[in-house]
Design a protein around this motif. Sequence first.
Motif, PDB file in Angstrom:
ATOM      1  N   ILE A   1      48.148  -2.323  68.625  1.00 46.24           N
ATOM      2  CA  ILE A   1      47.651  -1.821  67.441  1.00 46.24           C
ATOM      3  C   ILE A   1      48.166  -0.083  66.829  1.00 46.24           C
ATOM      4  CG2 ILE A   1      45.583  -1.625  66.379  1.00 46.24           C
ATOM      5  CD1 ILE A   1      45.501  -4.214  67.314  1.00 46.24           C
ATOM      6  N   TYR A   2      48.132  -0.050  67.825  1.00 48.64           N
ATOM      7  CA  TYR A   2      48.863   1.540  67.742  1.00 48.64           C
ATOM      8  C   TYR A   2      50.402   1.541  67.825  1.00 48.64           C
ATOM      9  CZ  TYR A   2      45.018   3.456  71.054  1.00 48.64           C
ATOM     10  OH  TYR A   2      43.995   2.801  71.379  1.00 48.64           O
ATOM     11  N   ALA A   3      51.090   1.009  68.087  1.00 50.12           N
ATOM     12  CA  ALA A   3      51.995   0.205  67.015  1.00 50.12           C
ATOM     13  C   ALA A   3      52.270  -0.210  65.152  1.00 50.12           C
ATOM     14  CB  ALA A   3      52.926  -0.297  67.667  1.00 50.12           C
ATOM     15  N   MET A   4      50.968  -0.303  64.881  1.00 51.60           N
ATOM     16  CA  MET A   4      50.605  -0.306  63.850  1.00 51.60           C
ATOM     17  C   MET A   4      49.895   0.411  62.509  1.00 51.60           C
ATOM     18  SD  MET A   4      51.736  -3.715  63.177  1.00 51.60           S
ATOM     19  CE  MET A   4      51.476  -4.241  61.442  1.00 51.60           C
ATOM     20  N   ASN A   5      50.259   1.895  63.066  1.00 51.32           N
ATOM     21  CA  ASN A   5      49.415   3.136  62.809  1.00 51.32           C
ATOM     22  C   ASN A   5      48.041   2.548  62.504  1.00 51.32           C
ATOM     23  OD1 ASN A   5      49.497   5.769  62.383  1.00 51.32           O
ATOM     24  ND2 ASN A   5      49.536   5.285  60.070  1.00 51.32           N
ATOM     25  N   GLY A   6      47.221   1.605  63.818  1.00 52.72           N
ATOM     26  CA  GLY A   6      45.931   1.398  63.640  1.00 52.72           C
ATOM     27  C   GLY A   6      45.140   2.081  64.848  1.00 52.72           C
ATOM     28  N   ILE A   7      43.227   1.671  64.730  1.00 52.37           N
ATOM     29  CA  ILE A   7      42.665   2.155  66.323  1.00 52.37           C
ATOM     30  C   ILE A   7      41.982   1.097  66.019  1.00 52.37           C
ATOM     31  CG2 ILE A   7      40.670   3.917  66.317  1.00 52.37           C
ATOM     32  CD1 ILE A   7      43.558   4.956  65.446  1.00 52.37           C
ATOM     33  N   ALA A   8      42.637   0.639  67.704  1.00 55.74           N
ATOM     34  CA  ALA A   8      41.505  -0.350  68.003  1.00 55.74           C
ATOM     35  C   ALA A   8      40.353  -0.172  68.440  1.00 55.74           C
ATOM     36  CB  ALA A   8      42.587  -0.322  69.350  1.00 55.74           C
ATOM     37  N   ALA A   9      39.671  -1.090  68.071  1.00 52.54           N
ATOM     38  CA  ALA A   9      37.756  -0.639  68.118  1.00 52.54           C
ATOM     39  C   ALA A   9      37.519  -1.504  68.516  1.00 52.54           C
ATOM     40  CB  ALA A   9      37.186  -1.223  66.504  1.00 52.54           C
ATOM     41  N   GLN A  10      38.538  -3.179  69.522  1.00 51.61           N
ATOM     42  CA  GLN A  10      37.313  -4.058  69.676  1.00 51.61           C
ATOM     43  C   GLN A  10      38.343  -4.679  70.484  1.00 51.61           C
ATOM     44  OE1 GLN A  10      36.746  -4.263  65.997  1.00 51.61           O
ATOM     45  NE2 GLN A  10      34.806  -3.661  65.377  1.00 51.61           N
ATOM     46  N   ILE A  11      37.498  -5.572  71.791  1.00 55.94           N
ATOM     47  CA  ILE A  11      38.546  -6.659  72.490  1.00 55.94           C
ATOM     48  C   ILE A  11      37.742  -7.573  72.905  1.00 55.94           C
ATOM     49  CG2 ILE A  11      40.490  -4.465  73.256  1.00 55.94           C
ATOM     50  CD1 ILE A  11      38.683  -5.288  76.314  1.00 55.94           C
ATOM     51  N   THR A  12      38.609  -8.569  72.967  1.00 53.67           N
ATOM     52  CA  THR A  12      38.713  -9.746  74.199  1.00 53.67           C
ATOM     53  C   THR A  12      39.133 -10.025  74.756  1.00 53.67           C
ATOM     54  OG1 THR A  12      39.367 -11.442  73.066  1.00 53.67           O
ATOM     55  CG2 THR A  12      37.589 -10.970  71.919  1.00 53.67           C
ATOM     56  N   PHE A  13      38.406 -10.719  76.283  1.00 54.39           N
ATOM     57  CA  PHE A  13      38.842 -10.325  77.526  1.00 54.39           C
ATOM     58  C   PHE A  13      38.380 -11.393  78.132  1.00 54.39           C
ATOM     59  CE2 PHE A  13      39.739  -9.381  82.028  1.00 54.39           C
ATOM     60  CZ  PHE A  13      40.388  -7.951  81.650  1.00 54.39           C
ATOM     61  N   SER A  14      39.691 -12.385  78.368  1.00 56.03           N
ATOM     62  CA  SER A  14      39.414 -13.435  79.311  1.00 56.03           C
ATOM     63  C   SER A  14      40.121 -13.834  80.359  1.00 56.03           C
ATOM     64  CB  SER A  14      39.730 -14.405  77.708  1.00 56.03           C
ATOM     65  OG  SER A  14      39.629 -15.122  76.786  1.00 56.03           O
ATOM     66  N   ILE A  15      39.797 -14.169  81.148  1.00 57.14           N
ATOM     67  CA  ILE A  15      40.028 -14.332  82.680  1.00 57.14           C
ATOM     68  C   ILE A  15      40.627 -15.254  83.507  1.00 57.14           C
ATOM     69  CG2 ILE A  15      38.302 -13.778  83.764  1.00 57.14           C
ATOM     70  CD1 ILE A  15      39.667 -11.792  85.527  1.00 57.14           C
ATOM     71  N   GLY A  16      41.186 -16.324  84.325  1.00 54.25           N
ATOM     72  CA  GLY A  16      40.827 -17.570  85.070  1.00 54.25           C
ATOM     73  C   GLY A  16      42.018 -17.062  86.372  1.00 54.25           C
ATOM     74  N   LEU A  17      40.721 -17.847  87.365  1.00 56.54           N
ATOM     75  CA  LEU A  17      40.766 -17.440  88.462  1.00 56.54           C
ATOM     76  C   LEU A  17      41.154 -18.431  89.364  1.00 56.54           C
ATOM     77  CD1 LEU A  17      37.775 -15.141  88.032  1.00 56.54           C
ATOM     78  CD2 LEU A  17      39.076 -14.255  88.256  1.00 56.54           C
ATOM     79  N   SER A  18      41.384 -18.291  90.584  1.00 53.93           N
ATOM     80  CA  SER A  18      42.033 -18.783  91.804  1.00 53.93           C
ATOM     81  C   SER A  18      40.202 -18.828  92.899  1.00 53.93           C
ATOM     82  CB  SER A  18      43.096 -19.388  92.140  1.00 53.93           C
ATOM     83  OG  SER A  18      43.547 -17.828  92.783  1.00 53.93           O
ATOM     84  N   SER A  19      40.119 -19.915  93.699  1.00 55.88           N
ATOM     85  CA  SER A  19      39.067 -19.701  94.123  1.00 55.88           C
ATOM     86  C   SER A  19      39.177 -18.649  95.511  1.00 55.88           C
ATOM     87  CB  SER A  19      38.284 -21.126  94.793  1.00 55.88           C
ATOM     88  OG  SER A  19      40.168 -21.448  96.729  1.00 55.88           O
ATOM     89  N   LYS A  20      40.567 -18.009  95.377  1.00 56.97           N
ATOM     90  CA  LYS A  20      40.439 -17.005  96.369  1.00 56.97           C
ATOM     91  C   LYS A  20      39.764 -15.694  95.785  1.00 56.97           C
ATOM     92  CE  LYS A  20      44.981 -15.147  94.814  1.00 56.97           C
ATOM     93  NZ  LYS A  20      46.411 -14.907  94.504  1.00 56.97           N
ATOM     94  N   PHE A  21      39.395 -15.822  94.599  1.00 57.69           N
ATOM     95  CA  PHE A  21      38.865 -14.505  94.265  1.00 57.69           C
ATOM     96  C   PHE A  21      37.333 -13.961  94.670  1.00 57.69           C
ATOM     97  CE2 PHE A  21      42.679 -14.327  92.680  1.00 57.69           C
ATOM     98  CZ  PHE A  21      43.497 -12.851  92.477  1.00 57.69           C
ATOM     99  N   PRO A  22      36.648 -13.044  95.307  1.00 57.50           N
ATOM    100  CA  PRO A  22      35.143 -13.422  95.723  1.00 57.50           C
ATOM    101  C   PRO A  22      34.814 -12.972  94.012  1.00 57.50           C
ATOM    102  CG  PRO A  22      36.085 -11.744  97.079  1.00 57.50           C
ATOM    103  CD  PRO A  22      37.229 -12.889  96.080  1.00 57.50           C
ATOM    104  N   LEU A  23      33.876 -12.528  93.705  1.00 55.39           N
ATOM    105  CA  LEU A  23      32.958 -11.775  92.546  1.00 55.39           C
ATOM    106  C   LEU A  23      33.761 -10.205  92.969  1.00 55.39           C
ATOM    107  CD1 LEU A  23      30.924 -10.537  90.390  1.00 55.39           C
ATOM    108  CD2 LEU A  23      28.606 -10.655  92.206  1.00 55.39           C
ATOM    109  N   GLU A  24      33.722  -9.836  93.966  1.00 56.02           N
ATOM    110  CA  GLU A  24      34.089  -8.027  94.343  1.00 56.02           C
ATOM    111  C   GLU A  24      35.181  -7.873  93.971  1.00 56.02           C
ATOM    112  OE1 GLU A  24      30.156  -9.440  96.579  1.00 56.02           O
ATOM    113  OE2 GLU A  24      32.399 -10.655  96.430  1.00 56.02           O
ATOM    114  N   ALA A  25      36.068  -9.043  93.930  1.00 57.15           N
ATOM    115  CA  ALA A  25      37.492  -8.736  93.249  1.00 57.15           C
ATOM    116  C   ALA A  25      37.435  -8.465  91.850  1.00 57.15           C
ATOM    117  CB  ALA A  25      38.380  -9.838  93.793  1.00 57.15           C
ATOM    118  N   VAL A  26      36.385 -10.271  91.520  1.00 58.65           N
ATOM    119  CA  VAL A  26      36.403  -9.881  89.604  1.00 58.65           C
ATOM    120  C   VAL A  26      35.517  -8.573  89.375  1.00 58.65           C
ATOM    121  CG1 VAL A  26      35.832 -10.928  87.998  1.00 58.65           C
ATOM    122  CG2 VAL A  26      36.173 -12.040  89.894  1.00 58.65           C
TER     123      VAL A  26
END
Length: 346
Positions: free
Chosen positions: A86-111
């Motif tokens: 976004i900054y590379a377009m000379n803009g100001i970022a304001a929002q994000i979405t964050f998506s995550i795919g997890l295997s069973s090796k990750f407990p809640l504490e890791a996430v």
Amino acid sequence: MFENKERTDLAELGEFGLIDHLTTNFKIRHETSVKGIGDDAAVLNSPDKQVLISTDLLLEGVHFDLAYVPLMHLGYKAVQVNLSDIYAMNGIAAQITFSIGLSSKFPLEAVEEIYKGVELACNQFNIDLIGGDTSSSKQGLVISVTSIGYAAAGDVVYRNGANEGDLICVSGDLGGAYVGLQILEREKQIFLENPKIQPDLEGKDYIIERQLKPEGRRDIVDLLAQMKIVPTSMIDVSDGLASELMHICKQSEKGCTIYEEKIPIDPMTYETARELGIDPTVCALNGGEDYELLFTIKQADYDRLKHDVDISIIGHITDQASGCRMVSKSNVVHELKAQGWSAFKK
């Protein structure tokens, strides 16, 4: 990583319980964020500006190695690399979405560690987290980030606007992230051969941080606005200086000449590259992941930024027939080649 600590299985929370748990501390800051997490879609409102949207995908084993990347740093970096677009377009970022795919090796504490890094980036750069998704993954950890930013129509900067005679500028310094990666990879190999040997990162803090915790250059966008300079073209340095400069030249149908002695390289980057037997200039040209801003300005704007120590003028735009060239310190002209990171390298 979390075997010896209390461990909460993600199945205990379920998908929506997990989302609620991870996002409860994220606050809405922007008037453009009408509705964030909690419905079928986010709702944004921007009556008087253009909306900029960018998406990045990060895959374990391709974009990051959990052998040496702390999970909090990973969350922070995943957001940062996307804001940089976004900054590379000379803009100001304001929002994000964050998506995550997890295997069973990750407990809640890791996430939770990953989301601490996300929250840190949101706080640091004034960003609203407005949505995302969680899923199970059989391919290791997968992260997808979408960022949304805004700019007045006349302020948006594309890659195709460079003109003959424009000055080529770059923020910060280059090559540090690549050299930092080489140090981390070296120490990983030593550890794999002998787990009793502790990593030797003494005195390498700056370049290690350049790799693990890069900073998107929102400050440069603000600085250019203060100086009343709208670049003629701009791109962020994710794949190496040579590759990014050639993107600008190709899309602008121009050539360029840059000067090796003008390329900003931090002394630690320079010295460590030499220790590793790598040419520091090659690291800057082809290393990538610096996330500095590379941009062109009209010569008339030179006086406004010539005294800024964080911006280096490294060359100028030429006609297309002249090609893309670098003049070495010994005054030899080399053709620039894009040898940076490729998403599809085997």
